[in-house]
Design an enzyme around this catalytic site. Structure first.
Site, PDB file in Angstrom:
ATOM      1  N   CYS A   1      17.455 -37.989  -7.095  1.00  0.00           N
ATOM      2  CA  CYS A   1      17.425 -39.192  -7.914  1.00  0.00           C
ATOM      3  C   CYS A   1      16.027 -39.337  -8.541  1.00  0.00           C
ATOM      4  CB  CYS A   1      17.772 -40.414  -7.062  1.00  0.00           C
ATOM      5  SG  CYS A   1      16.463 -40.866  -5.891  1.00  0.00           S
TER       6      CYS A   1
ATOM      7  N   GLU B   1      15.160 -36.085   0.709  1.00  0.00           N
ATOM      8  CA  GLU B   1      13.987 -35.430   0.101  1.00  0.00           C
ATOM      9  C   GLU B   1      12.695 -36.110   0.548  1.00  0.00           C
ATOM     10  OE1 GLU B   1      16.737 -36.612  -1.360  1.00  0.00           O
ATOM     11  OE2 GLU B   1      16.992 -35.804  -3.360  1.00  0.00           O
TER      12      GLU B   1
ATOM     13  N   HIS C   1      15.702 -41.351   1.628  1.00  0.00           N
ATOM     14  CA  HIS C   1      16.513 -40.233   1.146  1.00  0.00           C
ATOM     15  C   HIS C   1      16.040 -38.945   1.815  1.00  0.00           C
ATOM     16  CE1 HIS C   1      17.908 -42.270  -2.876  1.00  0.00           C
ATOM     17  NE2 HIS C   1      18.200 -42.976  -1.802  1.00  0.00           N
TER      18      HIS C   1
ATOM     19  N   CYS D   1      13.137 -39.720  -5.879  1.00  0.00           N
ATOM     20  CA  CYS D   1      12.787 -38.482  -5.178  1.00  0.00           C
ATOM     21  C   CYS D   1      12.112 -37.489  -6.130  1.00  0.00           C
ATOM     22  CB  CYS D   1      14.018 -37.869  -4.541  1.00  0.00           C
ATOM     23  SG  CYS D   1      14.650 -38.874  -3.186  1.00  0.00           S
TER      24      CYS D   1
HETATM   25 ZN   LIG Z   1      16.611 -39.747  -3.853  1.00  0.00          ZN
END
Ligand SMILES: [Zn+2]
Length: 170
Positions: free
Chosen positions: A85, A57, A55, A88
């Protein structure tokens, strides 16, 4: 003179989101900033990397750790176009960043207040300040445009396949 405010950095994160889109990934971008300097950049790329953790992040936090030569990213601010999410948000707690600034809320899976609030959970050993809604409309539009385009492409593909069948000899 450039004013380094939250909107300025969020625009950079939006630019990174478009890089994800160019690679066929869901457009989310993240930027890690310390003392008005970028120390990490990330864009969403789980498909291309065959990596469920890739992801935006996570990519930005990893780069920040490499730049600082420290897994503790004290006093850094992470800018991300979409509410993070659970994974993260957990990584942010581990990294000890000071602040998260995000654009669009993710009402279904957001872990910075929408579904759960990992970052300000009193039981966690580190809390992260949160500012939400920075360039929220632009951030949300980037995502909704992407999904609309993808639906249109799928529809066009189906129609093309159907007309192929119509034209094929019996
Ligand atoms: Zn994430």
């Amino acid at each position: 003179m450039t004013e380094y405010n939250d909107e300025y950095w969020m625009r950079q994160a939006l630019r990174l989101a478009l890089r994800a889109q160019e690679e066929g990934e869901v457009p989310v971008g993240a930027l890690l900033v310390l003392d008005n300097q970028v120390i990490g950049e990330g864009w969403n790329r789980p498909i291309g990397r065959h990596d469920p953790t890739a992801h935006a992040e996570i990519m930005a936090l990893r780069q920040g750790g490499t730049v600082l030569q420290n897994y503790r990213l004290l006093n850094a601010t992470l800018y991300v176009t979409l509410e993070p999410c659970v994974m993260c948000a957990g990584a942010m707690v581990h990294s000890r960043i000071r602040r998260l600034v995000y654009g669009a809320a993710d009402v279904k899976t957001g872990a910075a207040g929408s579904l759960v609030d990992i970052l300000r959970h009193p039981g966690m050993n580190h809390q992260v300040e949160i500012l939400s809604g920075v360039l929220a409309e632009e951030c949300a539009a980037t995502l909704s445009n992407f999904f609309r385009l993808r639906r249109e492409q799928k529809k066009a593909l189906k129609q093309a396949q159907r007309s192929d069948m119509d034209n094929s000899p019996e």
